[in-house]
Design an enzyme around this catalytic site. Structure first.
Site, short mmCIF file in Angstrom:
data_model
loop_
_atom_site.label_atom_id
_atom_site.label_comp_id
_atom_site.label_asym_id
_atom_site.label_seq_id
_atom_site.Cartn_x
_atom_site.Cartn_y
_atom_site.Cartn_z
N ILE A 1 30.11 1.53 21.02
CA ILE A 1 31.52 1.50 20.63
C ILE A 1 32.32 0.53 21.49
CG2 ILE A 1 33.65 2.89 20.72
CD1 ILE A 1 32.16 3.48 18.23
N CYS A 2 31.98 0.46 22.79
CA CYS A 2 32.80 -0.40 23.65
C CYS A 2 32.56 -1.87 23.33
CB CYS A 2 32.60 -0.08 25.13
SG CYS A 2 31.03 -0.57 25.76
N THR A 3 31.35 -2.21 22.87
CA THR A 3 31.10 -3.59 22.45
C THR A 3 31.96 -3.91 21.24
OG1 THR A 3 28.83 -3.52 23.23
CG2 THR A 3 29.34 -5.17 21.58
#
Lengths: 542, 521
Positions: free
Chosen positions: A215-217
């Site tokens: 998700i952070c990517t």
């Protein structure tokens, strides 16, 4: 069952050759048909009822093959409707059928084309039918693209098997499940004899969970077009600041208006980050998780499945034992082998798997790890230990959230304790139990750096499974066969590991050379095993 | 324009270019049996240009028991005509026609009939006619596909003088990253990296490719006298050094990715041996105005390699841990280098083209070739005549295969003996119920005579296999027909699209225990 239809003389003369004549490779129980007593033919046409699950690419082929194998009583279940993109392979459907029920159109086509055959369609989910419904079939063939549906029917059929107090299986309660699957030029066909051979759940780890992106990517460091499409789905859709021509709560990836919005939003995100390559086609592929499919591969796999169905019902030949892989990408590569029963299988085994973990592990980390573990593939697990709730879904969820930030130790989960897990992805009324084995925190990181590449061949090094003595002894013969197979596998693993060591040590050796060496050193069997295990693992991971 | 909506699931495999090739092709099927129609079904559905069925038979009762593309109303009518009609219903974009002549007669009297096709699928042809047809097609460079379903056994053979592949599409292609031998622009970019000046967020997001190029150079200059690590100790020492540059190895995924692939990265650059073999092929050395575009481009590739000692760069990088800007910059460097290589490669191609007096090769084709140079492939088949003639048959290979326990090659031997049987007795062994037992020894003597011709010990074919084949009595089971139709159509698609790698050259399916093997006969 009604059998008013009389065939034209000589129609089945091809099938007659193998059911009226015996040969050196027939099954032990085979009794050839005679003109006076055509018992096999009668059974095929009147007694055996077959269920086909799925009326898609495989399903259309399965129905045709069964009808032309002489079966006359066939049920088909499929809840889907026909889409234009089905027409390149689902040959029982025409453009005028788009939007209609797959099961109904397929059944009507077969009944019209193959005189005497009666296919009964059900437009519903397999879960809508009860055990009594499934009990009526001689065997079931599944042509599904969903792992979840296969787990469900597999779990049900294993549960249908009745054993007496001594543990002897009532053979009449065994309903074989023949399962096929395809992707592009590849596919597999297998025969599952519930409680006798390995079941679908035993092989769950060979169907790795879908690729997911962190998700952070997606939120912070998008790099490839897929990240941008995921961003549009996850962040763009619920964002009220981004205008959309539809209600985001009812996003439908079959609706071209919705898909166009998704494509444009992903494209904008990509342009903002200088990323190339977002196309409408890719957007569709990512959003719908599209798997390429062609008629040829479906034909191969469905025919392999129905060939087994015909042989099981007629005893006119040997059997597939029990798994065949097919890959047509580079030449034609096939591999037929016995997929072993998995000790600790949640469905047909003891359902206890031991799991090594540090006592300092936070519950949240533990949860994440077991969900990612390809052996379990949990979706929404609930965890209980020593009669207490560790983490629950549903009503009790809130009360267990604070536990996430506590370590196993702090939660008083001790060495040797069993954590009972229930999950909607597990089949009906089945739980999985994880037996905890504690190890030191220090040794963990070291192990990881030294054994990264060999680990992929022996994934159970750290997570030893508990043996399942009872069933083991009962099938002495099968067990012996499995041992033979295991010896082959072990020999092969040993060889590969040895070569891998050399490969890691020497600078001058290329993958091709290593492979050539291995092939030279061992038999053909190992060659196929090697291609299968070594090439995929090493070229991706090493 | 193709139907992108209907063909979506296959366009994701072979693209619009592969589809265009399919749509241009006209395929001939000899005999509209179950095996034949099942093969065509899988080719009509994805949209070949057209097909022609050649079949002199009338529809019989037994056709209705195994052929899906016929029904009761067809009894007694031309099988070519009726299967063609039923197959055409599958796809209105495909043209279908039928020829009601006996294929053997056609081969013997009017063989030029077959010149018009892009590929011919032969089914249930006697050996003599098959041999004649195969020689004719070989001379005209037209692929021939022979397929047989016989009881529980399937047989497939592909025959083409030469099949060229640019897009072989390997399952797990290796990346072309040049970390071991960085090109100038990559090296310059890595030189600018100053790890110490980065904050922890940036440090964990330097792409591992940049890290690796940067640290390798540093390590070899500082610790190895300017040499790349080659021994195990040197590699271990570099690995330690690489890890030591991480702020926190456990948390920095970019460093972890670097370590994961380190052993492969530390291998010297080399051109795969099969590509070397293609570059050294005489066809690339002797270009003329009639050379295929493929060979002109191979010759250009050879020149490029002689100049640079490397192949043109592919120019794509996998998705690796990095922040957006570093990743995009790195991507750009690879892309620009690949474009420069393509320009140079194109000019070599163009100068070769003009020196031999050929017409220009379209730039899209050159681009595709250049992007796929590491995956080129070439298959040269053996002719059926070479296989069937005892002097050129691969007897030693067959013996070694037949010596394996439960070898499926034994079915190949018995099926060839079946053709000999048919040649002598003008019927198939075990076709009539009352002759099965009498036919077994007759078939056995055909097997023995074939094995003697091939100098293969007769003990290598056990009687059980002969008995089993006689039991089948030339029957065609729908499941085996459908399976072989699936395998055959996959191979036809590969031959027509020139993508993926087709079988070389024989495939046997054993439906008794569902095993199969490829053989090179």
């Amino acid at each position: 069952m009604e059998t008013s239809y009389t065939d034209i003389e000589g129609r089945w003369s091809d099938i007659d050759k193998v059911i009226k004549r015996t040969g050196p490779f027939v099954a032990p129980d085979f009794q050839p048909d005679t003109n006076d007593s055509p018992s096999i033919k009668t059974a095929l046409q009147n007694d055996f009822k077959i269920l086909v699950i799925g009326a898609g690419g495989l399903g259309c082929e399965l129905l045709k093959n069964l009808a032309l194998s002489g079966f006359r009583n066939i049920d088909v279940i499929d809840m889907d409707t026909i889409d234009v993109s089905n027409l390149n392979r689902q040959f029982l459907f025409r453009r005028k059928d788009v939007g209609k029920s797959k099961a109904e159109v397929a059944a009507a086509f077969i009944n019209q084309r193959v005189a005497g055959c009666k296919v009964t369609p059900y437009k519903c989910k397999i879960q809508d039918k009860d055990e009594d419904y499934y009990r009526q079939f001689k065997l079931i063939i599944a042509g599904l693209d969903s792992i979840e549906a296969r787990r469900w029917i597999n779990g049900l059929l294993v549960n249908l098997v009745v054993t007496d107090t001594d543990g002897n299986i009532d053979p009449l309660t065994i309903i074989p499940l023949i399962d096929g699957g395809t992707e592009g030029f590849k596919g597999q066909a297998r025969v599952i004899l519930p409680r006798i051979s390995s079941c679908f759940e035993c092989s769950l780890e060979s169907f790795p969970p879908q690729t997911t992106y962190a998700i952070c990517t997606i939120a912070n460091t998008p790099r490839v077009p897929e990240h941008c499409i995921q961003w549009a789905l996850i962040f763009g859709l619920p964002d009220a600041a981004i205008p959309k021509p539809f209600d985001p709560k009812v996003f439908d990836n079959d609706n071209p208006v919705h898909m166009t919005w998704l494509y444009e939003t992903a494209k904008k995100r990509a342009e903002d980050h200088n990323i190339n390559g977002v196309t409408y086609k890719l957007t569709q592929g990512v959003a719908k998780n599209i798997i390429p499919a062609i008629a040829s591969t479906n034909a191969i796999i469905a025919a392999a499945c129905c060939n087994e169905a015909f042989k099981i019902c007629t005893d006119s030949s040997g059997y597939l034992d029990n798994y065949m892989m097919y890959n047509g990408q580079q030449s034609v590569y096939t591999y037929t082998f016995n997929y072993e029963v998995k000790e600790g299988c949640a469905v047909c085994g003891s359902n206890i798997v031991s799991y090594e973990v540090s006592p300092k592990t936070l519950l949240s980390t533990f949860l994440e790890d077991i969900s990612k573990d390809s052996r379990f593939q949990f979706k929404k697990p609930s965890l209980r230990c020593n009669g207490r709730n560790l983490y629950m879904q549903g009503l009790l969820h809130q009360s267990t959230v604070p536990n996430l930030e506590k370590s196993l130790e702090d939660l008083q989960v001790g060495e040797g304790d069993e954590i009972t897990i229930t999950d909607p992805s597990l089949p009906v009324s089945i739980t999985s139990i994880i037996l905890l084995i504690y190890h030191d925190v220090e040794s963990e990181s070291e192990e990881e750096t030294t054994t990264t590449s060999t680990n992929s061949f022996t994934p159970s090094v750290n997570n030893q499974e508990v043996p399942r003595e009872k069933v083991w002894e009962k099938y002495a013969k099968r067990s012996r066969e499995r041992t033979d197979h295991r010896t082959d596998q072990n020999q092969c693993r040993k060889l590969i590991n040895q070569i891998l060591k050399e490969y890691k040590a020497g600078s001058h050796v290329s993958i091709e050379e290593v492979r050539a060496k291995a092939i030279e050193a061992q038999t053909k069997k190992i060659q196929s095993y090697f291609d299968n295990e070594f090439q995929t693992n090493v070229s991706i991971k090493a | 324009m193709t139907d992108t909506e209907k063909y979506d699931r296959q366009l994701r495999l072979w693209g619009e270019e592969g589809q265009a090739r399919l749509e241009k092709s006209h395929i001939c099927l000899i005999n509209g049996t179950a095996t034949g129609t099942e093969t065509l079904k899988n080719l009509v559905l994805p949209g070949i240009g057209g097909f022609t069925v050649v079949d002199g038979n009338k529809v019989s009762a037994s056709d209705l028991g195994n052929n899906f593309f016929l029904d009761k109303s067809c009894l007694g009518l031309s099988r070519a005509l009726k299967v063609c009609e039923f197959l055409r219903e599958l796809n209105d974009r495909v043209k279908g026609s039928s020829c009601e002549e006996d294929p053997v007669h056609l081969i013997n009297e009017k063989i030029s009939f077959f010149k018009e096709f892009d590929l011919v699928i032969a089914n249930r042809l006697p050996e003599a006619a098959l041999t004649t047809l195969s020689q004719y097609l070989w001379e005209h460079n037209i692929p021939l596909v022979v397929v047989v379903s016989y009881g529980y056994i399937g047989y497939l053979r592909l025959v083409v003088p030469e099949h060229q592949i640019v897009e072989s599409k390997p399952d797990t292609p290796l990346d072309d990253l040049r970390i071991y031998n960085p090109f100038k622009e990559l090296e310059e970019m890595a030189d600018q990296l100053d790890l110490k000046s980065l904050n922890s967020q940036q440090h964990g997001h330097v792409p591992y490719i940049t890290l690796m190029v940067h640290l390798l150079k540093k390590w070899k200059v500082d610790s190895n006298g300017g040499k790349m690590p080659s021994t195990r100790d040197e590699k271990e020492s570099f690995k330690k050094f690489f890890i030591s540059n991480a702020n926190s190895f456990q948390d920095e995924e970019n460093f972890q990715e670097g370590v994961k692939g380190i052993w492969k990265v530390l291998q010297p650059y080399s051109v795969p041996s099969d590509i070397v073999a293609i570059m050294n092929d005489p066809k690339a050395a002797n270009l003329s105005s009639t050379s295929d575009d493929y060979w002109v481009m191979v010759a250009a590739l050879k020149k490029f390699h002689e100049t640079h000692q490397v192949l043109p760069l592919q120019g794509t990088i996998p998705d690796i841990t990095a922040d957006t800007i570093s990743y995009i910059n790195l991507q750009k460097i690879y892309h620009e280098k690949a474009s420069a290589d393509l320009d140079e490669f194109t000019s070599i191609v163009n100068s070769l083209v003009s020196s031999v007096g050929k017409t220009l090769i379209p730039s899209e084709m050159i681009k595709k070739f250049c992007k796929n140079v590491r995956f080129l492939n070439l298959v040269r088949y053996r002719s059926l005549v070479d296989e069937f003639t005892p002097a050129t048959a691969r007897s030693a290979y067959m013996i070694s295969e037949l010596e394996q326990p439960d070898s499926n090659l034994v079915f190949y031997i018995v099926l060839r003996a079946v053709e000999k049987f048919n040649n002598i007795y003008n019927r198939y062994p075990g076709f009539n119920d009352e002759e099965v037992d009498a036919d077994i020894p007759l078939l056995k003597s055909c097997v023995t005579s074939l094995l003697n011709d091939l100098s293969i010990p007769t003990t290598l074919v056990k009687d059980d296999y002969i008995t089993e084949i006689a039991r089948y009595g030339h029957c065609e089971l729908h499941n085996i027909a459908s399976l072989m139709g699936g395998v055959t159509s996959q191979e036809v698609i590969k031959l027509i699209t020139h993508q993926y790698v087709p079988l070389d050259n024989t495939f046997i399916f054993n439906g008794i225990n569902s095993t199969a093997n490829p053989y090179k006969l």
